[in-house]
Design a protein around this motif. Structure first.
Motif, PDB file in Angstrom:
ATOM      1  N   ASP A 166       0.873  -1.113  -0.104  1.00 22.45           N
ATOM      2  CA  ASP A 166      -0.112  -0.058   0.041  1.00 22.45           C
ATOM      3  C   ASP A 166       1.071   1.347  -0.008  1.00 22.45           C
ATOM      4  O   ASP A 166       0.665   2.351  -0.602  1.00 22.45           O
ATOM      5  CB  ASP A 166      -0.867  -0.113   1.228  1.00 22.45           C
ATOM      6  N   ALA A 169       2.612   1.605  -3.507  1.00 23.14           N
ATOM      7  CA  ALA A 169       1.366   1.863  -4.660  1.00 23.14           C
ATOM      8  C   ALA A 169       1.086   3.357  -4.382  1.00 23.14           C
ATOM      9  O   ALA A 169       0.665   4.053  -5.220  1.00 23.14           O
ATOM     10  CB  ALA A 169       0.324   0.845  -4.593  1.00 23.14           C
ATOM     11  N   HIS A 173       4.161   4.295  -7.382  1.00 28.59           N
ATOM     12  CA  HIS A 173       4.875   3.040  -7.960  1.00 28.59           C
ATOM     13  C   HIS A 173       3.790   1.882  -8.607  1.00 28.59           C
ATOM     14  O   HIS A 173       2.956   1.320  -7.703  1.00 28.59           O
ATOM     15  CB  HIS A 173       5.947   2.584  -6.906  1.00 28.59           C
ATOM     16  N   SER A 174       3.762   1.634  -9.668  1.00 30.12           N
ATOM     17  CA  SER A 174       3.218   0.374 -10.081  1.00 30.12           C
ATOM     18  C   SER A 174       4.310  -0.636 -10.923  1.00 30.12           C
ATOM     19  O   SER A 174       3.666  -1.925 -11.155  1.00 30.12           O
ATOM     20  CB  SER A 174       2.234   0.943 -11.279  1.00 30.12           C
ATOM     21  N   ARG A 175       5.401  -0.372 -11.132  1.00 28.97           N
ATOM     22  CA  ARG A 175       6.342  -1.255 -11.812  1.00 28.97           C
ATOM     23  C   ARG A 175       7.232  -1.476 -10.554  1.00 28.97           C
ATOM     24  O   ARG A 175       8.190  -1.222 -10.542  1.00 28.97           O
ATOM     25  CB  ARG A 175       7.441  -0.552 -12.717  1.00 28.97           C
ATOM     26  N   LEU A 199      -1.252  -5.010  -3.712  1.00 30.07           N
ATOM     27  CA  LEU A 199      -1.324  -4.207  -5.187  1.00 30.07           C
ATOM     28  C   LEU A 199      -2.645  -4.631  -6.055  1.00 30.07           C
ATOM     29  O   LEU A 199      -3.091  -4.069  -6.762  1.00 30.07           O
ATOM     30  CB  LEU A 199       0.040  -4.998  -5.868  1.00 30.07           C
ATOM     31  N   THR A 200      -3.157  -5.846  -5.776  1.00 37.07           N
ATOM     32  CA  THR A 200      -4.226  -6.269  -6.541  1.00 37.07           C
ATOM     33  C   THR A 200      -5.369  -5.184  -6.288  1.00 37.07           C
ATOM     34  O   THR A 200      -6.071  -5.002  -7.015  1.00 37.07           O
ATOM     35  CB  THR A 200      -4.664  -7.571  -6.061  1.00 37.07           C
ATOM     36  N   ARG A 202      -5.046  -2.323  -5.690  1.00 36.72           N
ATOM     37  CA  ARG A 202      -4.822  -0.902  -6.505  1.00 36.72           C
ATOM     38  C   ARG A 202      -4.618  -1.250  -7.991  1.00 36.72           C
ATOM     39  O   ARG A 202      -4.357  -0.217  -8.585  1.00 36.72           O
ATOM     40  CB  ARG A 202      -3.581  -0.330  -5.941  1.00 36.72           C
ATOM     41  N   VAL A 204      -2.715  -3.092  -9.760  1.00 37.88           N
ATOM     42  CA  VAL A 204      -1.394  -3.315  -9.916  1.00 37.88           C
ATOM     43  C   VAL A 204      -1.148  -5.022 -10.059  1.00 37.88           C
ATOM     44  O   VAL A 204      -1.437  -5.616  -8.921  1.00 37.88           O
ATOM     45  CB  VAL A 204      -0.464  -2.834  -9.142  1.00 37.88           C
ATOM     46  N   GLU A 205      -0.431  -5.474 -10.949  1.00 40.59           N
ATOM     47  CA  GLU A 205      -0.339  -6.824 -11.147  1.00 40.59           C
ATOM     48  C   GLU A 205       1.330  -7.259 -10.462  1.00 40.59           C
ATOM     49  O   GLU A 205       2.208  -6.251 -10.839  1.00 40.59           O
ATOM     50  CB  GLU A 205      -0.213  -7.401 -12.422  1.00 40.59           C
TER      51      GLU A 205
END
Length: 334
Positions: A166, A169, A173-175, A199-200, A202, A204-205
């Motif tokens: 959390d 993100a 940041h997503s990478r 991440l899920t 938000r 983001v994988e």
């Protein structure tokens, strides 16, 4: 001694023998008076009469990792407060060499055993010590059968990893990548799952190619980070499953000319003492290490939260995120 302590002779006996049904305040007062009077119990005679012992054994997997000495200190202080001695054993690196440690456990009369994570197989320890109570700090293998029936004291690792995800993100940041712990450990799986949960939520994988395995030391964090950077040169955030691997990851990034936190943000786990003194100071998930030790001794000697059957729920302690200088908004560092 009883008169000076303001309690009965029976209470003095229970306090000095580390028995339950004595408040911490009374136990401390009795021990203080005993010290003032220079009283030293005859341990051999006491054990012969009561057929008990005040020695607690603790088995840890790695005394060089700063997390474990802090945990040992927590157990030691809790044992001292109850008039118990602590015998510390380190499990060998090779499972085939664990027989010598098991023999040491089997050959002693013990008040109990604190078994840390994957130091030794739970079933092997319980076989060695027979009816002696065993408390596990953190479940060991992901194969839950290894700790069936165990009294377990642990931190909420899944929630801690969610805090890390959390936080990263939330900074944009997503990478993201994850330097994971060794495969097959419950703490490794819980931290991976918690990070993915965050991440899920938000959008983001975190594909498997964004994970690399280490073994909780700096060198493995360094190598895992080099591997991840080669796969994903555009990464902007890293969550490492412990602080030592996070410190190794920061060094690998620095050697590659990547600046922390300007180019890449890094989050660790544990909040070891060193985390606040590295540069940049490490953002990390703080475990209540001393409290883990205290609760383990309480479960061991008082059976707090259980009835002696080992079937009670785990004692789960909360964790918290500590934000320092190794994380910053994406492209927002100095």
């Amino acid at each position: 001694m009883a008169a000076r302590s303001g309690v009965s002779i029976g209470t003095v006996s229970r306090a000095l023998n580390g028995r339950a049904r004595v408040s911490d305040r009374t136990r401390e007062r009795v021990h203080r008076v005993a010290g003032e009077l220079g009283y030293r119990p005859d341990e051999v005679a006491r054990h012969l009469v009561t057929q008990t012992t005040t020695t607690v054994a603790m088995v840890v997997p790695d005394i060089t990792n700063p997390f474990f000495p802090e945990l040992v200190d927590g157990v030691h202080r809790a044992c001292q407060g109850r008039g118990h001695a602590l015998m510390l054993l380190q499990s060998p690196q090779e499972p085939a060499e664990s027989e010598s440690v098991l023999e040491q456990l089997a050959g002693r009369r013990l008040a109990g055993v604190v078994l840390v994570g994957g130091a030794l197989p739970f079933d092997a320890v319980t076989t060695a010590v027979g009816a002696t109570q065993v408390v596990v700090v953190d479940r060991a293998s992901a194969a839950s059968a290894t700790t069936v029936g165990a009294a377990v004291v642990r931190a909420d690792h899944r929630a801690g990893a969610q805090f890390a995800g959390d936080h990263l993100a939330g900074l944009g940041h997503s990478r993201l990548v994850h330097v994971a712990g060794p495969a097959g450990l419950v703490v490794t799986e819980e931290r991976v799952a918690g990070f993915r949960d965050a991440l899920t939520g938000r959008g983001v994988e975190l594909p498997d190619s964004h994970l690399a395995e280490g073994d909780f030391n700096e060198a493995s964090g360094y190598e895992a980070m080099r591997e991840l950077l080669a796969r994903h040169p555009d990464l902007t955030g890293v969550f490492a499953a412990n602080d030592l691997m996070a410190i190794g990851a920061v060094r690998a990034l620095d050697d590659a000319g990547v600046r922390v936190p300007r180019d890449v943000s890094v989050v660790g786990y544990d909040d070891i003492h060193l985390a606040r003194y590295v540069r940049p100071a490490l953002t990390t998930v703080r475990q209540p290490v001393a409290e883990l030790g205290r609760r383990a001794v309480a479960r061991l000697l008082d059976d707090v939260g259980g009835d002696g059957s080992g079937d009670a729920p785990d004692t789960v302690l909360p964790v918290e995120l500590v934000v320092r200088g190794s994380t910053a908004p994406i492209h927002g560092g100095l």
